[in-house]
Design a protein around this motif. Structure first.
Motif, PDB file in Angstrom:
ATOM      1  N   THR A  43       0.863  -1.190   0.000  1.00 57.69           N
ATOM      2  CA  THR A  43       0.000   0.000   0.000  1.00 57.69           C
ATOM      3  C   THR A  43       0.889   1.226   0.000  1.00 57.69           C
ATOM      4  OG1 THR A  43      -1.727  -1.200   1.229  1.00 57.69           O
ATOM      5  CG2 THR A  43      -1.826   1.225   1.211  1.00 57.69           C
ATOM      6  N   TRP A  44       0.785   2.013  -1.042  1.00 63.40           N
ATOM      7  CA  TRP A  44       1.660   3.183  -1.202  1.00 63.40           C
ATOM      8  C   TRP A  44       0.971   4.435  -0.673  1.00 63.40           C
ATOM      9  CZ3 TRP A  44       6.361   1.747  -2.533  1.00 63.40           C
ATOM     10  CH2 TRP A  44       6.530   0.584  -3.302  1.00 63.40           C
ATOM     11  N   ALA A  45       1.774   5.247  -0.008  1.00 65.15           N
ATOM     12  CA  ALA A  45       1.274   6.563   0.415  1.00 65.15           C
ATOM     13  C   ALA A  45       1.201   7.457  -0.817  1.00 65.15           C
ATOM     14  CB  ALA A  45       2.194   7.156   1.471  1.00 65.15           C
ATOM     15  N   ASP A  46       0.467   8.562  -0.659  1.00 64.85           N
ATOM     16  CA  ASP A  46       0.289   9.457  -1.811  1.00 64.85           C
ATOM     17  C   ASP A  46       1.616  10.013  -2.309  1.00 64.85           C
ATOM     18  OD1 ASP A  46      -2.391   8.993  -1.706  1.00 64.85           O
ATOM     19  OD2 ASP A  46      -2.874  10.858  -0.623  1.00 64.85           O
ATOM     20  N   ASP A  47       2.478  10.427  -1.385  1.00 68.76           N
ATOM     21  CA  ASP A  47       3.758  10.990  -1.839  1.00 68.76           C
ATOM     22  C   ASP A  47       4.647   9.928  -2.489  1.00 68.76           C
ATOM     23  OD1 ASP A  47       4.038   9.643   0.535  1.00 68.76           O
ATOM     24  OD2 ASP A  47       5.565  10.994   1.352  1.00 68.76           O
ATOM     25  N   GLU A  48       4.568   8.691  -1.999  1.00 69.68           N
ATOM     26  CA  GLU A  48       5.331   7.614  -2.623  1.00 69.68           C
ATOM     27  C   GLU A  48       4.788   7.303  -4.015  1.00 69.68           C
ATOM     28  OE1 GLU A  48       6.684   5.060   1.311  1.00 69.68           O
ATOM     29  OE2 GLU A  48       4.746   4.647   0.357  1.00 69.68           O
ATOM     30  N   ARG A  49       3.456   7.291  -4.144  1.00 75.15           N
ATOM     31  CA  ARG A  49       2.852   7.051  -5.454  1.00 75.15           C
ATOM     32  C   ARG A  49       3.257   8.142  -6.448  1.00 75.15           C
ATOM     33  NH1 ARG A  49      -1.320   3.899  -6.966  1.00 75.15           N
ATOM     34  NH2 ARG A  49      -1.701   3.382  -4.769  1.00 75.15           N
ATOM     35  N   ASP A  50       3.239   9.410  -5.971  1.00 73.42           N
ATOM     36  CA  ASP A  50       3.641  10.515  -6.854  1.00 73.42           C
ATOM     37  C   ASP A  50       5.095  10.374  -7.277  1.00 73.42           C
ATOM     38  OD1 ASP A  50       1.122  11.572  -6.672  1.00 73.42           O
ATOM     39  OD2 ASP A  50       1.643  13.012  -5.087  1.00 73.42           O
ATOM     40  N   GLU A  51       5.933   9.924  -6.358  1.00 70.92           N
ATOM     41  CA  GLU A  51       7.348   9.769  -6.693  1.00 70.92           C
ATOM     42  C   GLU A  51       7.551   8.667  -7.736  1.00 70.92           C
ATOM     43  OE1 GLU A  51      11.646   8.861  -4.492  1.00 70.92           O
ATOM     44  OE2 GLU A  51       9.809   9.098  -3.286  1.00 70.92           O
ATOM     45  N   LEU A  52       6.819   7.542  -7.587  1.00 65.63           N
ATOM     46  CA  LEU A  52       6.932   6.469  -8.580  1.00 65.63           C
ATOM     47  C   LEU A  52       6.406   6.914  -9.939  1.00 65.63           C
ATOM     48  CD1 LEU A  52       5.827   3.379  -6.422  1.00 65.63           C
ATOM     49  CD2 LEU A  52       8.111   3.837  -7.360  1.00 65.63           C
ATOM     50  N   LEU A  53       5.302   7.671  -9.953  1.00 65.53           N
ATOM     51  CA  LEU A  53       4.774   8.174 -11.212  1.00 65.53           C
ATOM     52  C   LEU A  53       5.759   9.137 -11.881  1.00 65.53           C
ATOM     53  CD1 LEU A  53       1.014   8.742 -10.294  1.00 65.53           C
ATOM     54  CD2 LEU A  53       1.940   7.021 -11.861  1.00 65.53           C
ATOM     55  N   ALA A  54       6.383   9.981 -11.063  1.00 61.57           N
ATOM     56  CA  ALA A  54       7.364  10.921 -11.612  1.00 61.57           C
ATOM     57  C   ALA A  54       8.565  10.169 -12.196  1.00 61.57           C
ATOM     58  CB  ALA A  54       7.823  11.893 -10.531  1.00 61.57           C
ATOM     59  N   THR A  55       8.979   9.095 -11.496  1.00 59.43           N
ATOM     60  CA  THR A  55      10.093   8.293 -12.007  1.00 59.43           C
ATOM     61  C   THR A  55       9.727   7.659 -13.350  1.00 59.43           C
ATOM     62  OG1 THR A  55      10.883   7.825  -9.777  1.00 59.43           O
ATOM     63  CG2 THR A  55      11.600   6.332 -11.532  1.00 59.43           C
ATOM     64  N   ALA A  56       8.518   7.072 -13.424  1.00 56.77           N
ATOM     65  CA  ALA A  56       8.087   6.461 -14.679  1.00 56.77           C
ATOM     66  C   ALA A  56       7.972   7.494 -15.785  1.00 56.77           C
ATOM     67  CB  ALA A  56       6.753   5.749 -14.473  1.00 56.77           C
ATOM     68  N   ASP A  57       7.421   8.669 -15.469  1.00 54.76           N
ATOM     69  CA  ASP A  57       7.263   9.721 -16.476  1.00 54.76           C
ATOM     70  C   ASP A  57       8.626  10.200 -16.976  1.00 54.76           C
ATOM     71  OD1 ASP A  57       5.500  11.724 -17.872  1.00 54.76           O
ATOM     72  OD2 ASP A  57       6.796  13.080 -16.726  1.00 54.76           O
ATOM     73  N   GLU A  58       9.553  10.415 -16.050  1.00 53.12           N
ATOM     74  CA  GLU A  58      10.884  10.886 -16.440  1.00 53.12           C
ATOM     75  C   GLU A  58      11.601   9.835 -17.274  1.00 53.12           C
ATOM     76  OE1 GLU A  58      15.094  12.263 -14.323  1.00 53.12           O
ATOM     77  OE2 GLU A  58      13.289  11.947 -13.104  1.00 53.12           O
ATOM     78  N   SER A  59      11.503   8.563 -16.893  1.00 55.13           N
ATOM     79  CA  SER A  59      12.174   7.496 -17.633  1.00 55.13           C
ATOM     80  C   SER A  59      11.586   7.342 -19.027  1.00 55.13           C
ATOM     81  CB  SER A  59      12.058   6.177 -16.863  1.00 55.13           C
ATOM     82  OG  SER A  59      12.691   6.281 -15.598  1.00 55.13           O
ATOM     83  N   LEU A  60      10.256   7.393 -19.143  1.00 57.10           N
ATOM     84  CA  LEU A  60       9.629   7.269 -20.451  1.00 57.10           C
ATOM     85  C   LEU A  60       9.960   8.465 -21.348  1.00 57.10           C
ATOM     86  CD1 LEU A  60       6.154   5.802 -19.436  1.00 57.10           C
ATOM     87  CD2 LEU A  60       8.039   4.617 -20.568  1.00 57.10           C
ATOM     88  N   ALA A  61      10.014   9.668 -20.753  1.00 62.76           N
ATOM     89  CA  ALA A  61      10.383  10.850 -21.535  1.00 62.76           C
ATOM     90  C   ALA A  61      11.815  10.732 -22.037  1.00 62.76           C
ATOM     91  CB  ALA A  61      10.215  12.112 -20.689  1.00 62.76           C
ATOM     92  N   ARG A  62      12.697  10.238 -21.185  1.00 61.04           N
ATOM     93  CA  ARG A  62      14.080  10.047 -21.603  1.00 61.04           C
ATOM     94  C   ARG A  62      14.169   8.985 -22.700  1.00 61.04           C
ATOM     95  NH1 ARG A  62      18.915  11.325 -20.533  1.00 61.04           N
ATOM     96  NH2 ARG A  62      20.657   9.876 -20.708  1.00 61.04           N
ATOM     97  N   LEU A  63      13.406   7.913 -22.547  1.00 53.26           N
ATOM     98  CA  LEU A  63      13.397   6.866 -23.559  1.00 53.26           C
ATOM     99  C   LEU A  63      12.879   7.406 -24.892  1.00 53.26           C
ATOM    100  CD1 LEU A  63      13.845   3.842 -24.101  1.00 53.26           C
ATOM    101  CD2 LEU A  63      11.468   3.461 -23.416  1.00 53.26           C
ATOM    102  N   ALA A  64      11.821   8.208 -24.858  1.00 57.47           N
ATOM    103  CA  ALA A  64      11.278   8.799 -26.085  1.00 57.47           C
ATOM    104  C   ALA A  64      12.303   9.720 -26.743  1.00 57.47           C
ATOM    105  CB  ALA A  64       9.993   9.560 -25.776  1.00 57.47           C
ATOM    106  N   SER A  65      13.055  10.487 -25.925  1.00 63.06           N
ATOM    107  CA  SER A  65      14.072  11.377 -26.469  1.00 63.06           C
ATOM    108  C   SER A  65      15.186  10.592 -27.151  1.00 63.06           C
ATOM    109  CB  SER A  65      14.662  12.247 -25.359  1.00 63.06           C
ATOM    110  OG  SER A  65      15.709  13.058 -25.855  1.00 63.06           O
ATOM    111  N   LEU A  66      15.636   9.504 -26.523  1.00 63.45           N
ATOM    112  CA  LEU A  66      16.690   8.692 -27.126  1.00 63.45           C
ATOM    113  C   LEU A  66      16.228   8.073 -28.445  1.00 63.45           C
ATOM    114  CD1 LEU A  66      18.057   6.867 -23.941  1.00 63.45           C
ATOM    115  CD2 LEU A  66      19.117   8.768 -25.169  1.00 63.45           C
TER     116      LEU A  66
END
Length: 498
Positions: free
Chosen positions: A293-316
């Protein structure tokens, strides 16, 4: 291809009859008749004051002069005519062809013999001079052939042009038999009007290797000329073999470069694309897990990590696609009027927090440039981001400035890092090169290679230079947006009404 031909004349001809030119021989024959007659008339007018010996020497002089000018046969004619005139006008009894005293017979015989000997010496000297000129011309021709073979890609046309001039031909062709077995001929290269398309159309043809023939049109060739033509044929064969080896070497080099590029691409993809993909996969998998069970701030951090990684992947992936389009020549750049002070804010926004380390100093009178706005932003993000990534901690901020140079505008991205040695500057623009990077977070190493290609597609350049005091300055050169005068319609002239 250049049509410039190294200058040299046609090979001189060597005749078995005479080493003198035909006009010179005709002039000598005319002189053999006119000169003794004119001199005899003058000696007759002078009278017996000169004496028989003087008359004989004067006429012998005409034989020598005629031999020097017209050669052997002109001297023979002159000697016979001069001896006849000497006998008729000056040997007693005069005005008859009889010889009264026996010793005068030897005078006439000696006169003729001296004339023949002198003419023979002159003929031999002229033949020797002609042979020497022929040998020098052949040596010069062979030297020119060797130099022509060492020329660049226009060596074969140059060689054919030399051949045409050397042998005094109207045209020269290199023919190749059709490999399909049809028996027809194909023209590999030709020089001159009406170049022969088959060996049968040529006055002279010689083999230049398997299924290759050199065909010349203009005149038949003697044995000595055919020997030199054989040297030309050998050089043509060597030239074709050299070109074949050069093509094979170029193909091998391209295959080797493609192999290196493929290996580098696989290595880069294996390291750099897998990292953001693994981060995004881990973040999404964690969010989908029902065991935690993830807290809201932990969920936001995981979403930000996924968003940043996918954006980097799209750029590459976008960089890889653009680089492949550049190499294939499929990338089209727009021609737009661009103001650099309007393009830099979106560049800084894309750089994120690192934009605080960038100082922008653009002159107020900087003119607009011509380019593609999206591509220019892409280039500046890559170049400025590369400068920030290599700037050491605590160094001076990266500076972006610009200046006008004639009809060009130079945008300078100045960093104060370690710089790049002169010997390594070509490497930083090669794909999948990350000079100085020690980790895999720096990307695929195609940023500068892609940036240079994008700038060149817009008619500009991207070059490195030293920063005074240490560091590297990247110079983005783009054309000034010059106003284009609208087309002026020609004036309409109305005729007068009568």
């Amino acid at each position: 291809m250049s049509d410039e031909v190294m200058p040299f004349g046609a090979l001189p001809e060597v005749s078995s009859v005479s080493a003198l030119s035909r006009p010179r021989r005709f002039f000598g024959l005319a002189l053999a008749v006119v000169l003794p007659a004119a001199l005899t008339a003058g000696l007759v007018l002078v009278g017996p004051a000169i004496g028989l010996a003087g008359d004989a020497l004067a006429l012998l002089l005409t034989v020598i002069v005629t031999a020097l000018v017209g050669g052997l046969w002109a001297a023979v004619v002159c000697a016979l005519l001069s001896s006849t005139l000497l006998n008729y006008w000056f040997i007693p009894p005069v005005r008859t062809l009889e010889i009264g005293e026996p010793h005068n017979i030897w005078t006439v015989v000696g006169f003729v013999a001296v004339g023949l000997l002198v003419s023979g010496v002159v003929h031999r000297a002229a033949s020797t001079a002609s042979a020497a000129a022929r040998a020098a011309a052949e040596a010069r021709t062979l030297s020119d052939v060797a130099r022509a073979t060492l020329r660049g890609e226009d060596a074969l046309p140059t060689l054919l042009e030399h051949m045409r001039h050397a042998f005094g031909m109207t045209s020269a062709s290199l023919l190749c038999r059709d490999p399909s077995g049809s028996g027809t001929w194909q023209v590999v290269d030709a020089r001159g009007p009406g170049a022969p398309a088959t060996p049968e159309m040529a006055d002279v043809h010689v083999s230049a290797g398997d299924e290759l023939v050199i065909a010349l049109a203009g005149r038949p060739l003697g044995a000595s000329d055919r020997a030199i033509l054989g040297a030309f044929a050998a050089q043509v064969q060597a030239l074709l073999e050299r070109d074949e080896l050069a093509r094979a070497a170029a193909l091998a080099a391209r295959l080797e470069a493609s192999e290196r590029l493929r290996d580098a691409l696989l290595a880069a993809v294996g390291h750099d694309l897998r990292t953001p993909l693994a981060s995004a996969t881990a973040a999404v998998s964690s969010l989908r897990s029902r065991d935690v069970t993830w807290a809201d701030d932990e969920r936001d951090e995981l979403l930000a990590t996924a968003d940043e990684s996918l954006a980097r992947l799209a750029s590459l992936v976008s960089d890889l696609l653009d680089l492949s389009r550049l190499r294939a020549g499929a990338l089209t750049a727009l021609r737009q009027t661009l103001w650099l002070d309007e393009l830099l804010p979106p560049v800084l926004d894309e750089l994120g927090p690192d934009a605080a380390k960038v100082v922008v100093r653009l002159p107020d009178d900087l003119p607009a440039v011509t380019g593609d706005a999206a591509l220019v932003v892409r280039v500046l993000v890559n170049v400025i981001g590369n400068a920030l990534r290599h700037a050491p901690s605590g160094s001076a901020p990266t500076t972006v400035t610009a200046r006008r140079r004639g009809d060009r505008v130079e945008l300078l991205v100045v960093d104060h890092g370690r710089g790049v040695p002169e010997s390594d500057r070509a490497r930083i623009f090669s794909p999948f090169q990350r000079l100085g990077d020690t980790d895999n977070t720096a990307g695929l190493g195609i940023g500068l290679a892609l940036s240079r290609g994008l700038v060149e597609a817009m008619g500009g350049t991207l070059t490195p230079a030293d920063t005074p005091g240490g560091g590297l300055t990247m110079v983005v050169d783009l054309p000034v947006d010059l106003p284009v005068d609208p087309p002026v319609d020609p004036p309409v002239h109305h005729g007068a009404i009568t």
